[in-house]
Design a protein around this motif. Structure first.
Motif, short mmCIF file in Angstrom:
data_model
loop_
_atom_site.label_atom_id
_atom_site.label_comp_id
_atom_site.label_asym_id
_atom_site.label_seq_id
_atom_site.Cartn_x
_atom_site.Cartn_y
_atom_site.Cartn_z
N ASP A 34 -3.14 -10.01 -12.87
CA ASP A 34 -3.97 -9.04 -12.80
C ASP A 34 -3.48 -7.41 -13.17
O ASP A 34 -2.65 -7.49 -13.18
CB ASP A 34 -3.06 -8.77 -10.80
N ARG A 36 -4.88 -4.70 -11.97
CA ARG A 36 -5.13 -4.02 -11.01
C ARG A 36 -3.55 -3.04 -11.06
O ARG A 36 -2.80 -2.16 -9.42
CB ARG A 36 -5.90 -3.76 -9.71
N TYR A 37 -2.72 -3.92 -11.45
CA TYR A 37 -1.10 -2.83 -11.05
C TYR A 37 -0.68 -1.73 -11.69
O TYR A 37 -1.31 -1.35 -12.23
CB TYR A 37 0.24 -3.62 -11.75
N PRO A 38 -0.37 -0.79 -9.91
CA PRO A 38 -0.69 0.72 -10.52
C PRO A 38 0.12 1.26 -11.52
O PRO A 38 0.57 2.71 -11.67
CB PRO A 38 -0.50 1.30 -9.35
N PRO B 79 6.44 2.47 -9.47
CA PRO B 79 5.47 3.66 -9.17
C PRO B 79 6.59 4.57 -7.58
O PRO B 79 6.59 4.07 -7.08
CB PRO B 79 4.08 3.60 -9.05
N TYR B 82 5.14 4.44 -4.46
CA TYR B 82 5.32 3.31 -3.72
C TYR B 82 6.70 2.97 -3.65
O TYR B 82 6.75 2.31 -2.29
CB TYR B 82 5.21 2.07 -4.32
N MET B 123 0.04 -5.37 -4.90
CA MET B 123 -1.59 -6.72 -5.23
C MET B 123 -1.32 -7.44 -3.84
O MET B 123 -2.76 -7.98 -3.91
CB MET B 123 -0.17 -6.77 -5.97
N LEU B 126 -4.80 -7.17 -2.28
CA LEU B 126 -5.81 -7.42 -2.81
C LEU B 126 -5.65 -9.08 -3.06
O LEU B 126 -7.27 -9.51 -2.81
CB LEU B 126 -5.44 -7.32 -4.35
N TRP B 127 -4.79 -9.20 -2.73
CA TRP B 127 -4.93 -11.02 -3.08
C TRP B 127 -5.41 -11.19 -1.53
O TRP B 127 -5.81 -13.18 -2.00
CB TRP B 127 -3.41 -11.29 -3.49
#
Lengths: 488, 488
Positions: A34, A36-38, B79, B82, B123, B126-127
């Motif tokens: 994936d 989409r990890y930020p 980050p 988060y 994540m 999203l899943w």
């Protein structure tokens, strides 16, 4: 085993026209990885990708263990003081290193390893006493960190490379260290052979060797868009690191000598190369030995009464494959059609599909479809395990053969600048005449507008009896062919 | 199988008198782990230790896979944005987090994961689409980082915990999440049972739960010096993380609901506990199923002519064990005496030693020595594989029995402060009457001068019909027994 339908494989137009876009599509749709990890250049391995990765890691581990390497694990943190000891090394890596600071405090000066020579050498100094302790062959599979400023790509250009196998070896002299370089090249060939990858073995030009190496040998593969990807490197480090870390040993004659070292690395890039090389517009084909699922079984039935008849035979099929040592998965989802399942598992690269319908039950057979060619075979239950094994071998051989044919088609020679530029435009790896002089080599890169991969170690590199001139320095006689390509 | 000599096991005086010093000695002399790496709290796994660790990792992996977990791999970088979302979590971890800065630049605000709830939740959001995607049970085995200010200890208190298995699960509701908490406790029991560890299962008091958890269940073992070591934790996180990361799902009734999560962790501390629990002044005993080498074969001979006779039979012995599936190693070094080798392999914890001398060759037998008891048995070659298997089972059972006997001896009840303090001085885990009130509990810690482990989940916790008063708050009636100990 009876051929029911001939080959009608998926096309590769989408793949060829925008390879990176296609790769993003594959990773997302096949639920492998994936993006989409930020955090830029740091991605997530999903369960299906992780299983594939574990199989590749185990292959790498097995081949290193068999050749007498020992697995170790070093910390992620390297004191800057150690990291900076070897001057070429620090110059090469300083710009792309991540620094660590403890919550706000001005404490130790630590970096995140971009590679572990400078972590391992201080310990090797403690472990090596005399010549009987050598050679010492260590490896680890770890995350390494590089603060890439270039555009990052999944598995290919990362800031956290999370599957870096780095081997570090220590030897009594240059001769033994160079013997190790050749052994490493052979190990890497075996790894890539098992992944059904085709590769060139290139001695990198001096200006592109590993920071701190005497020389670097690289494995490059050619992707379907004609750009090359470096998938492994082997470095002879001479005494560059052992001098600054004072790694010496007591020789048999009672004298103290500097050890010679090598290092060699391979990463998840090899998995990217594998997925892309065997990819097409329907997904990919995973080489059977490495596939998390080797055979997916899809029952085909209409209505409740067919269901029970078909499923009872399907269970025989699955049991027979499982007890034959095949990694088999039964997709018995009731809310998906067979067509949907075919698409789904072709995307994920499962090398063989077994379909069982009502008529197959009557004949006590199954229909096996190869993922690579989409050829279909009818096979009786009694021969199923043998047929599946044979077809897995055939898939593997076909993937390897196609990869090598594609690579060989891509490598051409050109004696003039225009011909060389045209070859690059056509997505070729081009070999041009070179004197061996570094400045001329760098000029050749500019003239051709491509990167030098170096001099072939897998072919005759000499220009032979021809009287060729260096492509950039016309006053110089060419000695070897210099390979160039566009690179990822 | 004939008993040749009874038990005369190594003593444990050195081990008991200074456990940490003994542990340093073991790790160094057994060449498992090197503490001389030049960064505080970051150490090196050497090849023998690494093989042991791989066996433990594979056990952990197998038990999680069997219970339907899927392995994933997330980045090291989180980050800060988060990481800081869940207020309890950030308050708990902020002081011990490592920050990352790109070479000098003021760029992104990244931390090195101390645990991965805040990496995984974005994540998972999203899943997870609907209730059919739940439960979702993920795990990874990774390095996590904690900027410990306390004294660090090898494998026990680290700044880089390099074998952190963290599982993260997502559920439709509290009930299913708490069912998962119970499943996790059962998985951990199986892991520790295979490691022959004894453990208490304690519900941590509120003031010592995981930052961000509703409650924490911990596994504590008692080391031979009477101090306890936390070797695993299971957290019910409620909706604390799903609220801030907006992890919702579409339920069957069409409504959108917040998911409930759990997480549970285990690390290389479990390996430390195993080496120490089964340790003695001669080294340690590794449980046979996890031992890198299960049987070491030592030939015993005098002079060249005995050598060839003995070695030819030794090869039969080794082949017979290897083809019986035993991990056997032949120590045929000519420059070491048998006595030196006995010492060496006892230190490394190899569970069985097989000696073959000239007389054994004549009798076609071998002498098998158990590492734990040092009992010796004479065994004919024909029965060797069976005898070795039986003795490995016996070693395993004996290690487990001893661990549990030691732990049970260590846990005592005390109804008054002086008795409780005396118990702690004697290296006991003490259970004292507690009302369940947090302030009273913290006062009890002060009065007794020990840390609260919490309330037993593996025994009857109620004080029953007795009219006991809270140890610190005499005006309050005690409801449960509170466990306290000195802790590592």
């Amino acid at each position: 085993m009876e051929l029911v339908r001939g080959a009608r494989p998926h096309g590769r137009d989408k793949l060829r026209s925008n390879l990176i876009e296609w790769f993003h599509w594959l990773l997302r749709e096949a639920e492998m990885y994936d993006v989409r990890y930020p955090v830029k250049g740091a991605y997530v391995w999903r369960p299906y990708g992780m299983k594939l990765r574990r199989n590749v890691e185990n292959l790498i581990r097995q081949l290193h263990d068999e050749a007498g390497h020992q697995e170790v694990l070093f910390p992620v943190f390297i004191p800057y003081e150690y990291f900076g000891k070897e001057s070429q090394h620090i110059r090469g890596f300083e710009k792309e290193v991540f620094w660590v600071s403890k919550g706000g405090e001005a404490g130790e000066r630590l970096v995140l390893r971009p590679t572990s020579e400078t972590a391992i050498m201080p310990m090797v100094k403690l472990w090596v006493q005399d010549y009987k302790d050598l050679p010492l062959k260590l490896y680890q599979i770890v995350s390494v960190f590089r603060a890439e400023t270039k555009m990052t790509h999944p598995m290919i250009r990362l800031r956290e490379i999370s599957m870096f196998k780095e081997a570090h070896t220590v030897h009594v002299d240059r001769e033994d260290a160079e013997r190790q370089v050749r052994e490493a090249v052979e190990i890497y060939k075996k790894i890539f052979d098992e992944m059904c990858l085709a590769y060139m073995v290139n001695k990198r030009p001096d200006w592109d060797k590993f920071a701190g190496a005497e020389y670097t040998i690289a494995f490059d593969t050619v992707l379907p868009d004609g750009r090359t990807l470096q998938i492994g490197t082997v470095h002879y480090l001479g005494t560059n690191f052992t001098e600054v870390f004072e790694v010496t040993y007591l020789d048999a004659d009672g004298s103290r000598k500097l050890a010679h070292t090598t290092s060699y690395g391979i990463s998840e890039r090899s998995i990217a190369a594998m997925l892309i090389t065997h990819g097409d517009d329907g997904g990919t084909t995973i080489p059977p030995k490495l596939a998390p699922i080797q055979v997916v079984v899809v029952p085909i039935y209409y209505g409740e009464e067919e269901l029970s008849v078909v499923m009872s035979f399907v269970r025989e099929v699955v049991n027979s494959l499982a007890s034959g040592g095949v990694r088999v998965y039964l997709d018995d989802r009731a809310d998906k059609t067979p067509g949907w399942k075919f698409y789904y598992w072709e995307l994920k690269g499962v090398p063989l599909r077994v379909e069982v319908g009502k008529r197959d039950v009557e004949k006590r057979q199954a229909v096996v479809t190869r993922r690579d060619t989409l050829e279909k075979y009818a096979v009786g239950l009694g021969n199923l395990v043998d047929a599946v094994r044979e077809l897995m071998r055939a898939v593997e051989e076909n993937l390897r053969k196609n990869a090598w044919e594609e690579l060989r088609r891509r490598v051409v020679k050109a004696e003039g600048v225009e011909a060389a530029k045209a070859a690059i435009r056509e997505g070729k790896v081009v070999e041009v005449p070179w004197s061996g002089d570094n400045e001329c080599g760098m000029k050749i890169q500019e003239l051709v507008g491509a990167d030098a991969l170096g001099v072939a170690m897998d072919a005759d590199t000499s220009v032979g009896g021809y009287d060729l001139r260096d492509l950039a320095c016309r006053d110089k006689r060419a000695e070897v062919w210099l390979r160039l390509s566009e690179r990822y």
